[in-house]
Write an enzyme that holds these catalytic residues in place. Structure first.
Site, mmCIF file in Angstrom:
data_model
loop_
_atom_site.group_PDB
_atom_site.id
_atom_site.type_symbol
_atom_site.label_atom_id
_atom_site.label_comp_id
_atom_site.label_asym_id
_atom_site.label_seq_id
_atom_site.Cartn_x
_atom_site.Cartn_y
_atom_site.Cartn_z
ATOM 1 N N HIS A 51 -11.297 -5.762 8.751
ATOM 2 C CA HIS A 51 -11.968 -5.529 7.468
ATOM 3 C C HIS A 51 -13.263 -4.734 7.648
ATOM 4 O O HIS A 51 -14.084 -4.701 6.738
ATOM 5 C CB HIS A 51 -12.299 -6.852 6.768
ATOM 6 C CG HIS A 51 -11.103 -7.671 6.396
ATOM 7 N ND1 HIS A 51 -10.400 -8.421 7.318
ATOM 8 C CD2 HIS A 51 -10.468 -7.855 5.209
ATOM 9 C CE1 HIS A 51 -9.396 -9.038 6.711
ATOM 10 N NE2 HIS A 51 -9.415 -8.712 5.429
ATOM 11 N N GLU A 89 0.810 -1.218 0.000
ATOM 12 C CA GLU A 89 0.000 0.000 0.000
ATOM 13 C C GLU A 89 0.843 1.267 0.000
ATOM 14 O O GLU A 89 0.517 2.250 -0.672
ATOM 15 C CB GLU A 89 -0.939 -0.003 1.214
ATOM 16 C CG GLU A 89 -2.111 -0.962 1.094
ATOM 17 C CD GLU A 89 -1.774 -2.388 1.449
ATOM 18 O OE1 GLU A 89 -2.664 -3.258 1.310
ATOM 19 O OE2 GLU A 89 -0.623 -2.644 1.878
ATOM 20 N N GLN A 147 -7.981 -2.276 -0.812
ATOM 21 C CA GLN A 147 -8.905 -3.398 -0.864
ATOM 22 C C GLN A 147 -9.924 -3.325 0.277
ATOM 23 O O GLN A 147 -11.109 -3.605 0.096
ATOM 24 C CB GLN A 147 -8.126 -4.719 -0.809
ATOM 25 C CG GLN A 147 -8.914 -5.903 -1.274
ATOM 26 C CD GLN A 147 -8.015 -7.091 -1.539
ATOM 27 O OE1 GLN A 147 -7.557 -7.728 -0.589
ATOM 28 N NE2 GLN A 147 -7.762 -7.393 -2.801
ATOM 29 N N PHE A 148 -9.458 -2.893 1.431
ATOM 30 C CA PHE A 148 -10.308 -2.535 2.558
ATOM 31 C C PHE A 148 -9.717 -1.276 3.187
ATOM 32 O O PHE A 148 -8.493 -1.129 3.244
ATOM 33 C CB PHE A 148 -10.374 -3.658 3.604
ATOM 34 C CG PHE A 148 -11.061 -4.907 3.109
ATOM 35 C CD1 PHE A 148 -12.422 -5.088 3.307
ATOM 36 C CD2 PHE A 148 -10.346 -5.889 2.440
ATOM 37 C CE1 PHE A 148 -13.063 -6.226 2.836
ATOM 38 C CE2 PHE A 148 -10.976 -7.024 1.974
ATOM 39 C CZ PHE A 148 -12.342 -7.200 2.163
ATOM 40 N N ALA A 149 -10.579 -0.389 3.646
ATOM 41 C CA ALA A 149 -10.090 0.865 4.225
ATOM 42 C C ALA A 149 -9.124 0.610 5.372
ATOM 43 O O ALA A 149 -8.203 1.417 5.603
ATOM 44 C CB ALA A 149 -11.271 1.706 4.725
ATOM 45 N N ASP A 150 -9.290 -0.497 6.082
ATOM 46 C CA ASP A 150 -8.397 -0.856 7.181
ATOM 47 C C ASP A 150 -6.937 -0.886 6.723
ATOM 48 O O ASP A 150 -6.027 -0.553 7.479
ATOM 49 C CB ASP A 150 -8.762 -2.234 7.737
ATOM 50 C CG ASP A 150 -10.252 -2.412 7.959
ATOM 51 O OD1 ASP A 150 -10.665 -2.579 9.104
ATOM 52 O OD2 ASP A 150 -11.010 -2.378 6.959
#
Length: 639
Positions: free
Chosen positions: A445, A378, A400-403
């Site tokens: 997630h 990322e 892919q996930f905000a996390d």
């Protein structure tokens, strides 16, 4: 090499006199900066670091501008907002570092990717030190460059110490260049104190890379003759080691070589030194005579964001009933059709179509060059997006996930957010943030982490609740030259339908949507909270409420909030995020400061528990603010 050496010697005097604040010396390393900069074309980007003054002088930046920069004057490159070499300049194709070091490696990837996509035969050179090769960003950037065959020369100045930590405490391989093997990357070890070797090898590689794009890792063996910065000193360096490297001084040895070959004599050397000394003195006086910066509040606030001339594109009458997820996909597709310079990047976004299938079919429509699967990295991809922006392109990055944005947090909050304020460079990047709970996805997630970013000046934060807003706000986000965090709630993807205009259209930032109008109470919310509030109001038809869907959190429509509170006298704020430090806290404080005289009850915040979000369905329902909103609303109404 003589010019940067003489400038440094002068700067060390000024440092002792208190006329500059700090200095990172590159004395003894000039051959690397000058050699690399001389080998590249003047229209090719270089990303230097603290000890690369020779890059700036070789690119012929006027000295008075450098001196103004180091004195915090307006004639520099950052309007006094940053110091030393923490700046960039498109005019001279130099992109400076930030103190976190690593992200500039990924930025070089993005610049090179833009060149490659436009089929331009250009090379990008980026510098780092041996210490920064231990950072994850180094690994990520080299891996991306290798996988994508990007025309980047990674220049590692191995000067023996990371501040005071010797190399034997930093890595175990014999040479940093050996790391190239792990990336399937060509690498070389170069005598960084030999200007002819530096120039010859970089020139040879640059000419070849322009024809056959690929990354190359270069390790320049050199030494730092002074401290990490002057306050550090060099007491930790053995005296015999200093003496050994002093004998390898690149300037002295090259001067000796030039004299031996008849290209330089004592009179010429004296003449050169006199000319440079005069140039330094004249430019210093020009910088000294420049007025100090006056602190003007409006200027500071204005420069946080690049000016954005929002152009409204109205929705047409023809509509189709679609899901939230379809609206995002349509918005992305329309933007890809409109902007040939737009690139989508993310894990599994190409043939797989993304884990939520939002980019399904995009490879067939736009090709793999513009719809790019990325390694799991990322930080490097956000930095790459910044590089694309610097080199004239747009990008949409899918977390892919905000996390997972936590793994790219540094370049988001320190590079994207601050670049325009620091040196006037836009960050034309949208980061899509699939977020939110209610789908039993557990603590890694399911976060809705918008408060991480609303706190950071320079970022814009968008959070739609309906398909039409999702499509229109995404179009605006992609048009906006500023970095935008675009939150999209996973729980809404396939559960919320709406009649959405078929044509591309825009929705302005900073304008809340009044969904219901009433006089009893003001409800302020966003994202999934909008639908929870609507459910509650449907259940209690006797409640007359203003329901404000914020739509964007930065910028925030405070005017709409204040106007509603003035009308109703009561305010309840609903967020899915945990309570402490969330956007509801700031809205509450703003209303207390600006609308206190209109309030007939305490401002109420309703949020999820101050715990991580759990996986088990019953635990998750207990966690979410949805379960507590109805009672809190009734309690405030009865106050």
């Amino acid at each position: 090499m003589l010019k940067p050496r003489m400038i440094e010697e002068k700067m060390l005097i000024l440092l002792r006199q208190g006329k500059i604040s700090k200095w990172f010396s590159g004395i003894g390393q000039e051959a690397i900066s000058v050699g690399v900069a001389s080998a590249l074309k003047t229209n090719e980007y270089i990303l230097p670091m603290h000890r690369n003054l020779g890059v700036f002088t070789t690119r012929k930046i006027p000295l008075h501008r450098l001196f103004s920069q180091w004195q915090g004057k307006m004639g520099g490159f950052t309007k006094g907002r940053d110091r030393s070499f923490h700046f960039g300049t498109q005019e001279f194709k130099i992109i400076g570092m930030i103190s976190h070091l690593g992200p500039q490696l990924g930025v070089a990837d993005g610049i090179a990717l833009a060149h490659k996509l436009r089929k331009e035969k250009s090379v990008t050179a980026v510098f780092t030190g041996e210490g920064a090769t231990s950072e994850g960003d180094f690994h990520e950037a080299l891996n991306v460059a290798a996988v994508w065959d990007l025309p980047v020369i990674f220049c590692v100045e191995n000067n023996g110490y990371g501040l005071s930590t010797p190399t034997n405490e930093q890595y175990r391989c014999e040479h940093i260049a050996d790391k190239g093997i792990g990336y399937g990357m060509e690498s070389h070890v170069i005598d960084g104190n030999n200007i002819l070797e530096v120039y010859a090898k970089v020139n040879e590689l640059s000419n070849d890379i322009r024809k056959n794009p690929r990354p190359v890792l270069l390790e320049f063996k050199t030494f730092r003759m002074r401290g990490h910065e002057e306050a550090s000193g060099t007491k930790y360096v053995p005296e015999e080691l200093m003496e050994t490297w002093a004998a390898k001084d690149p300037l002295d040895n090259y001067a000796k070589h030039l004299i031996e070959t008849g290209l330089l004599n004592e009179d010429m050397d004296v003449s050169y030194r006199g000319e440079i000394a005069l140039e330094i003195e004249e430019n210093l006086q020009r910088a000294f005579q420049e007025e100090s910066i006056s602190a003007i509040l409006s200027h500071e606030l204005h420069d946080v964001y690049q000016d954005f001339d929002y152009k409204e594109v109205a929705p047409l009458i023809h509509k189709r009933n679609i899901r939230f997820v379809d609206a995002i996909s349509q918005g992305l597709k329309s933007a890809m059709e409109k902007h040939n310079n737009l690139v989508i990047m993310g894990q599994d976004v190409a043939e797989y179509g993304g884990v939520f299938k939002i980019t399904d079919g995009f490879v067939e429509a736009f090709g793999k060059e513009r719809v790019r699967n990325t390694p799991i990295c990322e930080s490097a991809i956000v930095s790459t997006a910044m590089g694309l922006s610097i080199n004239g392109m747009k990008s949409v990055v899918e977390m892919q996930f905000a996390d997972f944005a936590s793994s790219g947090f540094n370049p988001i909050v320190n590079y994207l957010a601050k670049s325009h304020y620091r040196w006037g460079e836009k960050a034309d990047v949208v980061i899509r943030m699939p977020c939110g709970g209610g789908v039993s996805a557990g603590p890694f997630h399911s976060q809705t982490n918008e408060a991480w970013f609303t706190k950071t000046p320079g970022l814009k934060v968008v959070y739609p609740a309906f398909p039409s807003d999702a499509k229109g706000l995404l179009a605006t986000a992609i048009e906006d030259p500023n970095p935008v965090l675009y939150f999209e709630h996973k729980g809404l993807y396939r559960s919320i339908y709406e009649d959405v205009p078929v044509n591309p259209f825009t929705v302005p930032f900073g304008k809340a949507n009044l969904l219901k109008s009433g006089g009893d109470i003001t409800i302020v919310t966003y994202g999934a909270g909008v639908h929870w509030a609507l459910e509650t109001l449907d259940k209690h038809s006797d409640i007359s409420a203003d329901l404000l869907d914020l739509r964007t959190l930065q910028p925030l429509d405070t005017d709409a909030i204040y106007a509603s509170v003035e009308k109703t006298g009561k305010l309840i704020i609903l967020q899915e995020d945990s309570l402490f430090g969330g956007i509801a806290s700031d809205i509450s404080a703003l209303v207390m400061e600006n609308c206190f005289r209109y309030l007939d009850g305490p401002v109420t915040r309703v949020a999820s528990l101050d715990t991580p979000i759990p996986f088990n369905t019953s635990l998750e329902q207990q966690y979410l603010s949805r379960s507590r909103f109805e009672q809190a609303l009734l309690d405030l109404l009865s106050f």
